[in-house]
Design a protein around this motif. Structure first.
Motif, mmCIF file in Angstrom:
data_model
loop_
_atom_site.group_PDB
_atom_site.id
_atom_site.type_symbol
_atom_site.label_atom_id
_atom_site.label_comp_id
_atom_site.label_asym_id
_atom_site.label_seq_id
_atom_site.Cartn_x
_atom_site.Cartn_y
_atom_site.Cartn_z
ATOM 1 N N ALA A 34 0.802 -1.224 0.000
ATOM 2 C CA ALA A 34 0.000 0.000 0.000
ATOM 3 C C ALA A 34 0.835 1.274 0.000
ATOM 4 C CB ALA A 34 -0.956 0.002 1.186
ATOM 5 N N PHE A 35 1.702 1.403 -1.005
ATOM 6 C CA PHE A 35 2.366 2.665 -1.308
ATOM 7 C C PHE A 35 1.772 3.177 -2.620
ATOM 8 C CE2 PHE A 35 5.407 0.963 1.663
ATOM 9 C CZ PHE A 35 5.997 2.081 2.247
ATOM 10 N N GLY A 36 2.242 4.335 -3.080
ATOM 11 C CA GLY A 36 1.820 4.836 -4.375
ATOM 12 C C GLY A 36 0.425 5.417 -4.405
ATOM 13 N N TYR A 37 -0.141 5.738 -3.222
ATOM 14 C CA TYR A 37 -1.488 6.312 -3.207
ATOM 15 C C TYR A 37 -1.410 7.829 -3.299
ATOM 16 C CZ TYR A 37 -6.386 7.036 -2.034
ATOM 17 O OH TYR A 37 -7.713 7.395 -2.086
ATOM 18 N N SER A 38 -2.356 8.413 -4.014
ATOM 19 C CA SER A 38 -2.441 9.862 -4.159
ATOM 20 C C SER A 38 -3.836 10.313 -3.759
ATOM 21 C CB SER A 38 -2.153 10.276 -5.604
ATOM 22 O OG SER A 38 -2.548 11.612 -5.846
ATOM 23 N N ALA A 39 -3.915 11.338 -2.925
ATOM 24 C CA ALA A 39 -5.219 11.839 -2.500
ATOM 25 C C ALA A 39 -6.050 12.331 -3.667
ATOM 26 C CB ALA A 39 -5.028 12.964 -1.480
ATOM 27 N N SER A 40 -5.383 12.791 -4.715
ATOM 28 C CA SER A 40 -6.104 13.324 -5.860
ATOM 29 C C SER A 40 -6.358 12.290 -6.949
ATOM 30 C CB SER A 40 -5.325 14.501 -6.466
ATOM 31 O OG SER A 40 -4.024 14.087 -6.879
ATOM 32 N N ALA A 41 -5.432 11.329 -7.098
ATOM 33 C CA ALA A 41 -5.530 10.368 -8.208
ATOM 34 C C ALA A 41 -5.821 8.938 -7.780
ATOM 35 C CB ALA A 41 -4.244 10.400 -9.029
ATOM 36 N N SER A 85 6.267 5.439 -6.983
ATOM 37 C CA SER A 85 6.504 5.518 -5.551
ATOM 38 C C SER A 85 7.938 5.939 -5.288
ATOM 39 C CB SER A 85 6.241 4.167 -4.875
ATOM 40 O OG SER A 85 6.594 4.223 -3.496
ATOM 41 N N ARG A 86 8.147 6.690 -4.204
ATOM 42 C CA ARG A 86 9.494 7.067 -3.797
ATOM 43 C C ARG A 86 10.129 5.974 -2.939
ATOM 44 N NH1 ARG A 86 9.909 13.111 -1.612
ATOM 45 N NH2 ARG A 86 12.106 12.675 -2.080
ATOM 46 N N ALA A 87 9.333 4.996 -2.515
ATOM 47 C CA ALA A 87 9.825 3.952 -1.617
ATOM 48 C C ALA A 87 10.469 2.808 -2.379
ATOM 49 C CB ALA A 87 8.683 3.414 -0.760
ATOM 50 N N ALA A 88 11.719 2.490 -2.043
ATOM 51 C CA ALA A 88 12.412 1.376 -2.698
ATOM 52 C C ALA A 88 11.696 0.060 -2.467
ATOM 53 C CB ALA A 88 13.853 1.291 -2.192
ATOM 54 N N VAL A 89 11.043 -0.082 -1.318
ATOM 55 C CA VAL A 89 10.345 -1.324 -1.007
ATOM 56 C C VAL A 89 9.199 -1.594 -1.988
ATOM 57 C CG1 VAL A 89 8.672 -0.287 0.601
ATOM 58 C CG2 VAL A 89 9.352 -2.674 0.892
ATOM 59 N N MET A 90 8.719 -0.534 -2.656
ATOM 60 C CA MET A 90 7.589 -0.673 -3.570
ATOM 61 C C MET A 90 8.027 -0.999 -4.990
ATOM 62 S SD MET A 90 4.336 -0.678 -3.678
ATOM 63 C CE MET A 90 2.933 -0.500 -4.797
ATOM 64 N N ARG A 91 9.299 -0.847 -5.303
ATOM 65 C CA ARG A 91 9.751 -0.962 -6.684
ATOM 66 C C ARG A 91 9.506 -2.338 -7.294
ATOM 67 N NH1 ARG A 91 15.319 2.542 -5.749
ATOM 68 N NH2 ARG A 91 14.241 4.533 -5.491
ATOM 69 N N ALA A 92 9.851 -3.392 -6.568
ATOM 70 C CA ALA A 92 9.619 -4.742 -7.097
ATOM 71 C C ALA A 92 8.129 -5.003 -7.282
ATOM 72 C CB ALA A 92 10.230 -5.786 -6.169
ATOM 73 N N HIS A 93 7.315 -4.417 -6.402
ATOM 74 C CA HIS A 93 5.865 -4.583 -6.536
ATOM 75 C C HIS A 93 5.360 -3.906 -7.803
ATOM 76 C CE1 HIS A 93 5.253 -6.466 -2.661
ATOM 77 N NE2 HIS A 93 5.949 -5.519 -2.070
ATOM 78 N N LEU A 94 5.846 -2.711 -8.081
ATOM 79 C CA LEU A 94 5.409 -2.012 -9.282
ATOM 80 C C LEU A 94 5.808 -2.772 -10.545
ATOM 81 C CD1 LEU A 94 6.204 1.686 -8.310
ATOM 82 C CD2 LEU A 94 3.952 0.608 -8.477
ATOM 83 N N ARG A 95 7.013 -3.340 -10.536
ATOM 84 C CA ARG A 95 7.454 -4.128 -11.693
ATOM 85 C C ARG A 95 6.608 -5.390 -11.851
ATOM 86 N NH1 ARG A 95 13.086 -3.590 -9.194
ATOM 87 N NH2 ARG A 95 13.780 -1.534 -9.841
ATOM 88 N N GLU A 104 20.090 1.911 3.586
ATOM 89 C CA GLU A 104 19.940 2.800 2.438
ATOM 90 C C GLU A 104 18.668 2.478 1.655
ATOM 91 O OE1 GLU A 104 23.551 2.304 0.285
ATOM 92 O OE2 GLU A 104 24.801 3.178 1.869
ATOM 93 N N TRP A 105 18.377 1.207 1.522
ATOM 94 C CA TRP A 105 17.172 0.763 0.816
ATOM 95 C C TRP A 105 15.915 1.212 1.561
ATOM 96 C CZ3 TRP A 105 13.612 -3.148 2.421
ATOM 97 C CH2 TRP A 105 12.738 -3.616 1.424
ATOM 98 N N TRP A 106 15.936 1.084 2.885
ATOM 99 C CA TRP A 106 14.756 1.361 3.701
ATOM 100 C C TRP A 106 14.514 2.851 3.905
ATOM 101 C CZ3 TRP A 106 10.459 -0.783 4.743
ATOM 102 C CH2 TRP A 106 9.688 -0.374 5.838
ATOM 103 N N ALA A 107 15.564 3.663 3.881
ATOM 104 C CA ALA A 107 15.439 5.088 4.200
ATOM 105 C C ALA A 107 14.465 5.809 3.270
ATOM 106 C CB ALA A 107 16.811 5.752 4.150
ATOM 107 N N SER A 108 14.372 5.353 2.022
ATOM 108 C CA SER A 108 13.467 6.015 1.076
ATOM 109 C C SER A 108 12.001 5.866 1.474
ATOM 110 C CB SER A 108 13.677 5.453 -0.331
ATOM 111 O OG SER A 108 13.382 4.063 -0.363
ATOM 112 N N THR A 109 11.706 4.896 2.322
ATOM 113 C CA THR A 109 10.341 4.689 2.794
ATOM 114 C C THR A 109 9.791 5.954 3.433
ATOM 115 O OG1 THR A 109 10.767 2.339 3.189
ATOM 116 C CG2 THR A 109 8.895 3.321 4.347
ATOM 117 N N TYR A 110 10.624 6.642 4.201
ATOM 118 C CA TYR A 110 10.170 7.819 4.945
ATOM 119 C C TYR A 110 9.868 8.992 4.017
ATOM 120 C CZ TYR A 110 11.709 4.939 8.792
ATOM 121 O OH TYR A 110 11.853 3.892 9.669
ATOM 122 N N GLU A 111 10.547 9.046 2.873
ATOM 123 C CA GLU A 111 10.230 10.068 1.882
ATOM 124 C C GLU A 111 8.839 9.823 1.308
ATOM 125 O OE1 GLU A 111 14.787 10.964 0.320
ATOM 126 O OE2 GLU A 111 13.546 9.496 -0.742
ATOM 127 N N ALA A 112 8.508 8.547 1.112
ATOM 128 C CA ALA A 112 7.176 8.195 0.615
ATOM 129 C C ALA A 112 6.107 8.542 1.651
ATOM 130 C CB ALA A 112 7.129 6.704 0.278
#
Length: 346
Positions: free
Chosen positions: A132-139, A145-155, A291-299
């Protein structure tokens, strides 16, 4: 009745889904196939699964042939994502969201093995546990997603869409809410078992509101989808998350945990670079994982995990349940001495 195979049936989400299928009598045990990496019936995992009355079969992500054999005669597959997050460490993304080279493939390579095997075996419907990353209040749901943990899911989601276009296999994507039980990971690898020894100030790269969701609830909702009408769910992507009214930031979690351990905790936002330095140099965590996990907080700061989708509430309501607030999960974890262990700490 259709046969349903569950990947990782002895794991957290897979196990919760299996339990829900049986507890709520959504499908007969004989029509459920529990997939496990265990190789022999005399192993503890295999025996425990078999004791529930379901079929048990061996399948390993690294060996597509085992998946193809395990999926013979299966109508529906619940593809729970691989927990082997180390595959993602150091994997970059190019402009279209794919790995830069075959030598830098992440967890999606495991998922692709299972998907290809499912297509070859004639599986009619694949339901995938995304995140459950990649959510937008408008879209609403987005493919970024800015989160590295989401990248494999998006692919993986993208690959599933291509499978739908080239084969007759139906696909459903469940962006499963961030586990309530995983709050220790977000709160600086907090150790529940040694709560009083943990620091009072937790430095983090950022913070934001999160639609925390209990694993039990995710299991029930996933089970209802798996056993439900294809016409209602196939071909769709939706979130299984609690609603914004009960969303909590990591800072909120820190205050709740502080009360539970009888000493205050606060989150200090320090930015990504200081976050990485602190957890590597002062806490001794593996650099690649940090380093991989830190991007989670940006998301989180971008609001990606503040989800407003009613599907979880609707599905739970069908069996007379309501979402469990994270406050209850935290209280249970402190009362029972439960702890969350991430593979980042292995």
């Amino acid at each position: 009745m259709p046969t349903i195979a569950i990947v990782g049936a002895s794991g957290k989400l897979g196990g919760a889904t299996l339990s829900a299928l049986l507890a709520h009598k959504l499908t007969p045990p004989s029509d459920v196939i529990a997939l496990t990496s265990s190789t022999t019936p005399d192993s503890h995992t295999w025996a425990t699964l078999a004791a529930t009355g379901v079929q048990v079969r061996h399948a390993r992500f690294e060996d597509p042939a085992t998946f193809e054999r395990a999926l013979e005669g299966v109508d529906r597959l619940f593809l729970v994502s691989t927990p082997d997050i180390a595959l993602d460490f150091g994997v970059a993304m190019d402009y279209d969201g794919t790995a830069e080279s075959e030598k830098k493939r992440g967890r999606e390579s495991h998922h692709k093995n299972a998907i290809d095997a499912a297509v070859k075996a004639g599986v009619k419907w694949i339901t995938y546990s995304s995140l459950a990353f990649g959510y937008s209040a408008s879209a609403g749901a987005t493919n970024a997603s800015r989160a590295a943990v989401m990248r494999a899911h998006l692919r993986t989601e993208a690959y599933l869409r291509s499978v739908t276009e080239t084969h007759r296999t139906k696909v459903t994507i469940l962006r499963e809410g961030l586990y309530s039980e995983s709050w220790p990971l977000y709160l600086g690898y907090f150790d529940v078992a040694n709560a009083l020894e943990e620091w009072d100030v937790v430095p983090l790269a950022g913070d934001g509101r999160i639609s925390w969701t209990a694993i039990h609830d995710l299991g029930v909702a996933s089970a209802i989808v798996l056993s439900g009408d294809e016409a209602e769910f196939a071909g769709k992507l939706f979130y299984l998350s609690t609603r914004p009214a009960i969303a909590r930031t990591v800072g909120d979690i820190a205050r709740i945990v502080g009360k539970a351990r009888w000493r205050d905790i606060q989150v200090k936002t320090v930015g990504r670079k200081e976050h990485e330095r602190y957890y590597v140099e002062e806490r001794g965590k593996p650099p690649a994982a940090v380093e991989w996990w830190a991007s989670t907080y940006e998301a989180l700061e971008d609001g990606e995990c503040l989800v407003d989708d009613e599907m979880l509430e609707k599905l739970l309501g069908r069996v007379g349940l309501k979402p469990v607030p994270i406050e209850e999960t935290i209280a249970a974890m402190f009362k029972g001495g439960l702890n969350w262990k991430s593979r980042q700490e292995a």
